[in-house]
Design a protein around this motif. Structure first.
Motif, PDB file in Angstrom:
ATOM      1  N   SER A   1      27.471 -33.861   9.258  1.00  0.00           N
ATOM      2  CA  SER A   1      28.021 -33.879  10.615  1.00  0.00           C
ATOM      3  C   SER A   1      27.408 -32.771  11.480  1.00  0.00           C
ATOM      4  CB  SER A   1      29.548 -33.727  10.569  1.00  0.00           C
ATOM      5  OG  SER A   1      29.921 -32.505   9.956  1.00  0.00           O
ATOM      6  N   THR A   2      27.186 -31.592  10.895  1.00  0.00           N
ATOM      7  CA  THR A   2      26.572 -30.486  11.639  1.00  0.00           C
ATOM      8  C   THR A   2      25.133 -30.800  11.998  1.00  0.00           C
ATOM      9  OG1 THR A   2      27.988 -28.898  10.475  1.00  0.00           O
ATOM     10  CG2 THR A   2      26.073 -28.014  11.609  1.00  0.00           C
ATOM     11  N   ARG A   3      24.429 -31.417  11.066  1.00  0.00           N
ATOM     12  CA  ARG A   3      23.039 -31.803  11.301  1.00  0.00           C
ATOM     13  C   ARG A   3      22.929 -32.761  12.484  1.00  0.00           C
ATOM     14  NH1 ARG A   3      21.222 -33.975   6.010  1.00  0.00           N
ATOM     15  NH2 ARG A   3      21.981 -35.984   6.723  1.00  0.00           N
ATOM     16  N   ASP A   4      23.818 -33.737  12.533  1.00  0.00           N
ATOM     17  CA  ASP A   4      23.810 -34.704  13.638  1.00  0.00           C
ATOM     18  C   ASP A   4      24.126 -34.017  14.963  1.00  0.00           C
ATOM     19  OD1 ASP A   4      23.271 -36.666  11.792  1.00  0.00           O
ATOM     20  OD2 ASP A   4      25.339 -37.393  11.653  1.00  0.00           O
ATOM     21  N   TRP A   5      25.075 -33.090  14.931  1.00  0.00           N
ATOM     22  CA  TRP A   5      25.464 -32.376  16.146  1.00  0.00           C
ATOM     23  C   TRP A   5      24.315 -31.501  16.654  1.00  0.00           C
ATOM     24  CZ3 TRP A   5      25.848 -27.059  16.772  1.00  0.00           C
ATOM     25  CH2 TRP A   5      26.411 -26.632  17.981  1.00  0.00           C
ATOM     26  N   VAL A   6      23.653 -30.794  15.743  1.00  0.00           N
ATOM     27  CA  VAL A   6      22.513 -29.949  16.121  1.00  0.00           C
ATOM     28  C   VAL A   6      21.388 -30.799  16.703  1.00  0.00           C
ATOM     29  CG1 VAL A   6      20.682 -28.465  15.222  1.00  0.00           C
ATOM     30  CG2 VAL A   6      23.043 -28.088  14.509  1.00  0.00           C
ATOM     31  N   HIS A   7      21.116 -31.931  16.095  1.00  0.00           N
ATOM     32  CA  HIS A   7      20.074 -32.837  16.592  1.00  0.00           C
ATOM     33  C   HIS A   7      20.350 -33.235  18.035  1.00  0.00           C
ATOM     34  CE1 HIS A   7      18.516 -36.918  17.425  1.00  0.00           C
ATOM     35  NE2 HIS A   7      17.449 -36.512  16.760  1.00  0.00           N
ATOM     36  N   ASP A   8      21.589 -33.650  18.326  1.00  0.00           N
ATOM     37  CA  ASP A   8      21.945 -34.107  19.667  1.00  0.00           C
ATOM     38  C   ASP A   8      21.850 -32.966  20.686  1.00  0.00           C
ATOM     39  OD1 ASP A   8      22.412 -36.569  18.555  1.00  0.00           O
ATOM     40  OD2 ASP A   8      24.602 -36.364  18.511  1.00  0.00           O
ATOM     41  N   LEU A   9      22.253 -31.763  20.290  1.00  0.00           N
ATOM     42  CA  LEU A   9      22.199 -30.620  21.204  1.00  0.00           C
ATOM     43  C   LEU A   9      20.757 -30.250  21.535  1.00  0.00           C
ATOM     44  CD1 LEU A   9      23.671 -28.377  22.752  1.00  0.00           C
ATOM     45  CD2 LEU A   9      23.538 -26.974  20.675  1.00  0.00           C
ATOM     46  N   ILE A  10      19.905 -30.213  20.536  1.00  0.00           N
ATOM     47  CA  ILE A  10      18.497 -29.866  20.753  1.00  0.00           C
ATOM     48  C   ILE A  10      17.829 -30.890  21.660  1.00  0.00           C
ATOM     49  CG2 ILE A  10      16.246 -29.680  19.618  1.00  0.00           C
ATOM     50  CD1 ILE A  10      17.720 -28.427  17.239  1.00  0.00           C
ATOM     51  N   LYS A  11      18.124 -32.159  21.435  1.00  0.00           N
ATOM     52  CA  LYS A  11      17.542 -33.208  22.267  1.00  0.00           C
ATOM     53  C   LYS A  11      18.039 -33.103  23.706  1.00  0.00           C
ATOM     54  CE  LYS A  11      14.852 -35.295  19.435  1.00  0.00           C
ATOM     55  NZ  LYS A  11      13.393 -35.353  19.673  1.00  0.00           N
ATOM     56  N   LYS A  12      19.282 -32.713  23.874  1.00  0.00           N
ATOM     57  CA  LYS A  12      19.846 -32.548  25.212  1.00  0.00           C
ATOM     58  C   LYS A  12      19.157 -31.417  25.963  1.00  0.00           C
ATOM     59  CE  LYS A  12      24.216 -31.351  27.530  1.00  0.00           C
ATOM     60  NZ  LYS A  12      25.656 -31.020  27.320  1.00  0.00           N
ATOM     61  N   LEU A  13      18.890 -30.318  25.267  1.00  0.00           N
ATOM     62  CA  LEU A  13      18.264 -29.151  25.891  1.00  0.00           C
ATOM     63  C   LEU A  13      16.751 -29.245  25.966  1.00  0.00           C
ATOM     64  CD1 LEU A  13      20.386 -26.330  24.208  1.00  0.00           C
ATOM     65  CD2 LEU A  13      20.671 -27.299  26.494  1.00  0.00           C
ATOM     66  N   LYS A  14      16.177 -30.185  25.204  1.00  0.00           N
ATOM     67  CA  LYS A  14      14.727 -30.402  25.182  1.00  0.00           C
ATOM     68  C   LYS A  14      13.955 -29.156  24.719  1.00  0.00           C
ATOM     69  CE  LYS A  14      14.292 -34.142  28.616  1.00  0.00           C
ATOM     70  NZ  LYS A  14      15.433 -34.841  28.153  1.00  0.00           N
ATOM     71  N   ILE A  15      14.523 -28.430  23.778  1.00  0.00           N
ATOM     72  CA  ILE A  15      13.842 -27.257  23.239  1.00  0.00           C
ATOM     73  C   ILE A  15      12.949 -27.694  22.083  1.00  0.00           C
ATOM     74  CG2 ILE A  15      14.127 -24.996  22.158  1.00  0.00           C
ATOM     75  CD1 ILE A  15      16.915 -24.864  23.352  1.00  0.00           C
ATOM     76  N   PRO A  16      11.646 -27.357  22.101  1.00  0.00           N
ATOM     77  CA  PRO A  16      10.796 -27.674  20.945  1.00  0.00           C
ATOM     78  C   PRO A  16      11.301 -26.914  19.727  1.00  0.00           C
ATOM     79  CG  PRO A  16       9.672 -26.175  22.431  1.00  0.00           C
ATOM     80  CD  PRO A  16      10.919 -26.607  23.134  1.00  0.00           C
ATOM     81  N   THR A  17      11.506 -27.619  18.636  1.00  0.00           N
ATOM     82  CA  THR A  17      12.180 -27.024  17.479  1.00  0.00           C
ATOM     83  C   THR A  17      11.395 -27.254  16.208  1.00  0.00           C
ATOM     84  OG1 THR A  17      14.345 -27.356  18.514  1.00  0.00           O
ATOM     85  CG2 THR A  17      14.319 -27.044  16.127  1.00  0.00           C
ATOM     86  N   LEU A  18      11.275 -26.186  15.416  1.00  0.00           N
ATOM     87  CA  LEU A  18      10.617 -26.266  14.119  1.00  0.00           C
ATOM     88  C   LEU A  18      11.656 -25.970  13.046  1.00  0.00           C
ATOM     89  CD1 LEU A  18       7.823 -26.635  12.754  1.00  0.00           C
ATOM     90  CD2 LEU A  18       7.632 -24.161  12.757  1.00  0.00           C
ATOM     91  N   LEU A  19      11.850 -26.928  12.151  1.00  0.00           N
ATOM     92  CA  LEU A  19      12.830 -26.814  11.075  1.00  0.00           C
ATOM     93  C   LEU A  19      12.124 -26.618   9.742  1.00  0.00           C
ATOM     94  CD1 LEU A  19      15.713 -27.262   9.785  1.00  0.00           C
ATOM     95  CD2 LEU A  19      15.145 -29.695   9.750  1.00  0.00           C
ATOM     96  N   VAL A  20      12.478 -25.562   9.031  1.00  0.00           N
ATOM     97  CA  VAL A  20      11.950 -25.300   7.697  1.00  0.00           C
ATOM     98  C   VAL A  20      12.994 -25.730   6.679  1.00  0.00           C
ATOM     99  CG1 VAL A  20      11.410 -23.474   6.049  1.00  0.00           C
ATOM    100  CG2 VAL A  20      10.383 -23.436   8.317  1.00  0.00           C
ATOM    101  N   THR A  21      12.624 -26.602   5.751  1.00  0.00           N
ATOM    102  CA  THR A  21      13.590 -27.095   4.780  1.00  0.00           C
ATOM    103  C   THR A  21      12.901 -27.574   3.504  1.00  0.00           C
ATOM    104  OG1 THR A  21      15.392 -28.692   4.417  1.00  0.00           O
ATOM    105  CG2 THR A  21      13.535 -29.430   5.757  1.00  0.00           C
ATOM    106  N   HIS A  22      13.664 -27.557   2.403  1.00  0.00           N
ATOM    107  CA  HIS A  22      13.191 -28.147   1.150  1.00  0.00           C
ATOM    108  C   HIS A  22      13.936 -29.438   0.878  1.00  0.00           C
ATOM    109  CE1 HIS A  22      16.899 -26.125  -0.105  1.00  0.00           C
ATOM    110  NE2 HIS A  22      16.953 -27.025  -1.067  1.00  0.00           N
TER     111      HIS A  22
END
Length: 340
Positions: free
Chosen positions: A192-213
């Protein structure tokens, strides 16, 4: 085999847009914000990478692959030994961290537990006259307006994650860096947090780099993925492209638990979801037996006598026929030849 350079082409005659600028008709196909070109540092080997306005791009790889090193180079925590780091055609190689306007959400959030939500969010803008107004605005943006006076130590994991995100974006960053931001959350809250973060970033149009395994995390949230191994980018593409057409057996096994069968001419790869528990498929794997059953609640994971693993919602007989209508063919070096 010629070494691939995973770098997207962008038109040279197009002017790069500012990262924080909201442009309704912005076409991210032609403009980049951040670009790494043949960057070497510590274990990194000629890394090429781009993040464009409005995109969420993931660096996906196992521990020690160079993910966090790449993030530290972009943030300015590590110096570039060779190569070029650019933001909107401005060279960042020797630019101090504080002048890059980087927003970072760390894996452990790195919050001040003895301070309030508002005080934490104000940290990057503490010298601004309207810092309280700005911090309050971003607290509301992340849904914490009722908690601004609350001590961070009393918050839940999901709320702390929101504080960390608000602190990272309150200074309108050039680029947002997320370092394993969901790993500290439990499984249900993570989704649920992942989905919320995705929507917020898309709303703000901030280029985002995610590091994950986490393969599922990268596949679900990203516009593009860079798969890293031993300091190199081994594959780049959209999530469905990498999942369905892995460039070699290593990527195939790393993403999606692809079953790999060795043959005299190379390797055959089959995704668990493409396997059939009967002889209806075009590609036959013959009779198999169940060696081990793992009950995962929503489905069963079966380990079979031929080395294959399959996911199924219903248990077949102890011995059954295995086939598939879709396979991947790899050569003897493990490189993808074609899919059928």
């Amino acid at each position: 085999m010629k070494k691939k350079q995973w770098k997207r082409n962008h038109a040279k005659d197009k002017k790069s847009e500012l990262a924080i600028q909201i442009v309704n008709d912005f076409d991210s196909q032609f403009s980049y914000c951040l670009a790494l070109e043949k960057v070497n540092c510590q274990i990194l080997k000629d890394v090429n990478l781009e993040v464009r306005s409005g995109e969420i791009v993931s660096i996906l790889g196992p521990s020690g692959s160079g993910k966090t090193t790449t993030l530290n180079v972009i943030a300015g925590f590590l110096d570039v030994k060779s190569g070029s780091l650019n933001y909107n055609n401005q060279v960042w190689n020797n630019l101090p961290t504080q002048k890059r306007r980087i927003g970072v959400v760390f894996q452990d959030y790195a919050l001040y537990n003895n301070k309030t939500v508002l005080q934490n969010i104000m940290t990057p803008i503490r010298n601004q006259k309207d810092k309280k107004t700005q911090a309050t605005k971003y607290a509301k943006l992340v849904g914490l307006e009722k908690h601004v006076k609350q001590n961070v130590a009393t918050l839940s994991g999901g709320q702390k994650q929101r504080v960390a995100l608000a602190r990272a974006i309150v200074k309108t960053p050039s680029i947002l860096l997320l370092d394993e931001p969901f790993s500290a959350l439990d499984a249900n809250l993570r989704v649920s947090t992942r989905d919320w973060v995705h929507d917020l970033i898309k709303k703000l149009k901030i280029p985002t780099l995610l590091v994950t395994h986490d393969q599922e995390e990268a596949l679900s949230i990203s516009d593009y993925i860079y798969v890293m191994k031993d300091g190199e980018v081994v594959q780049f593409g959209k999530p469905y492209e990498i999942y369905n057409r892995p460039i070699n057996t290593w990527v195939a096994k790393f993403i999606g638990e692809t079953n790999i069968l060795e043959t005299s001419t190379g390797y055959v790869g089959v995704k668990p979801e493409n396997l059939k528990l009967n002889d209806d498929g075009e590609y036959q794997f013959g009779q198999v037996k169940i060696k081990h059953i793992e009950n995962l609640g929503s489905h069963f994971k079966l380990k079979l006598s031929n080395g294959f693993n399959i996911n199924t919602r219903t248990l077949p007989n102890e011995e059954f026929f295995l086939s598939s209508n879709k396979v991947l063919y790899f050569d003897l070096k493990g490189e993808l030849i074609h899919e059928a």
